[in-house]
Design an enzyme around this catalytic site. Structure first.
Site, PDB file in Angstrom:
ATOM      1  N   MET A   1       3.540  21.180   8.832  1.00 34.55           N
ATOM      2  CA  MET A   1       3.808  21.957   7.621  1.00 34.55           C
ATOM      3  C   MET A   1       3.955  23.426   7.985  1.00 34.55           C
ATOM      4  SD  MET A   1       1.695  22.033   4.037  1.00 34.55           S
ATOM      5  CE  MET A   1       0.242  22.877   4.673  1.00 34.55           C
ATOM      6  N   CYS A   2       5.018  24.055   7.543  1.00 37.01           N
ATOM      7  CA  CYS A   2       5.251  25.484   7.689  1.00 37.01           C
ATOM      8  C   CYS A   2       5.675  26.031   6.337  1.00 37.01           C
ATOM      9  CB  CYS A   2       6.349  25.768   8.715  1.00 37.01           C
ATOM     10  SG  CYS A   2       5.957  25.296  10.408  1.00 37.01           S
TER      11      CYS A   2
END
Length: 214
Positions: free
Chosen positions: A1-2
């Site tokens: 996740m970014c």
């Protein structure tokens, strides 16, 4: 996740991008970065740590804050491939910079791509030299950089169907900010606006940091 964001505005986005990234800090705490364009020149700034570490007072005064541009993209990093933490390779902090027929572009990526070996070989045979052996984001940059298409939007349309996996992208080229979501919509990206700007962000909560409406 970014976390990814993009802003196009009739005002400078140098202050706006770090503020929006604050709203995406929970999506990645290993690194942060941004790229701004005034339509001719680009300024990038990125590094390890929280948004407040990377876009600190010194950076705002001496580097990032000195550059005035009306469009830009930003990224907060949570590594899902390759090295992490203190061992994270600095050259893979995003957004990454590419060269499309002599013109620079920047790309921020949230997601995971698979089955990349053939694509890596393809672009290497066309002369692209990878900076990282593990970055899936750089594969996208590489594909755009070696594209024979003369129009960037057309090159992007040809590249996207080659990508397998879940992804959302923000891309900066010329005076444009482009948002992309994979065909299944697995990775989130939303659009907001306020009186001065249009904003792309991974989550709606980030829009509220600059008083933008979904």
């Amino acid at each position: 996740m970014c976390g990814i964001c993009g802003i196009i505005s009739n005002e400078s986005v140098a202050v706006k991008i770090p503020v929006v990234l604050h709203g995406l800090q929970h999506r990645g705490e290993q690194g942060a970065g941004g790229v701004i364009s005034d339509g001719v020149n680009m300024q990038e700034h990125k590094g390890a740590g929280l948004v407040t570490d990377v876009f600190n007072e010194q950076a705002q005064k001496e580097v990032w804050g000195k550059f005035s541009g009306g469009c830009g993209i930003g990224h907060t990093l949570y590594s899902t491939v390759g090295k992490t933490g203190k061992e994270k390779q600095p050259r893979t902090f995003q957004p990454l910079i590419g060269n499309f027929h002599g013109k620079l572009f920047a790309l921020g990526h949230n997601g995971n791509l698979i089955k990349l070996d053939e694509l890596r070989r393809e672009v290497e045979e066309k002369g692209y030299s990878f900076q990282s052996a593990v970055s899936d984001t750089e594969v996208i940059v590489a594909l755009l950089s070696v594209s024979p298409e003369k129009d960037f939007s057309e090159a992007l349309r040809k590249v996207l169907p080659q990508l397998k996996g879940a992804f959302a992208l923000t891309i900066l080229f010329d005076n444009k900010v482009i948002g992309v979501r994979d065909g299944h919509g697995i990775r989130p990206i939303c659009l907001g606006r306020n009186t001065a700007s249009f904003i792309l962000a991974s989550e709606e909560c980030a829009l509220h940091t600059i008083r933008a409406d979904f």
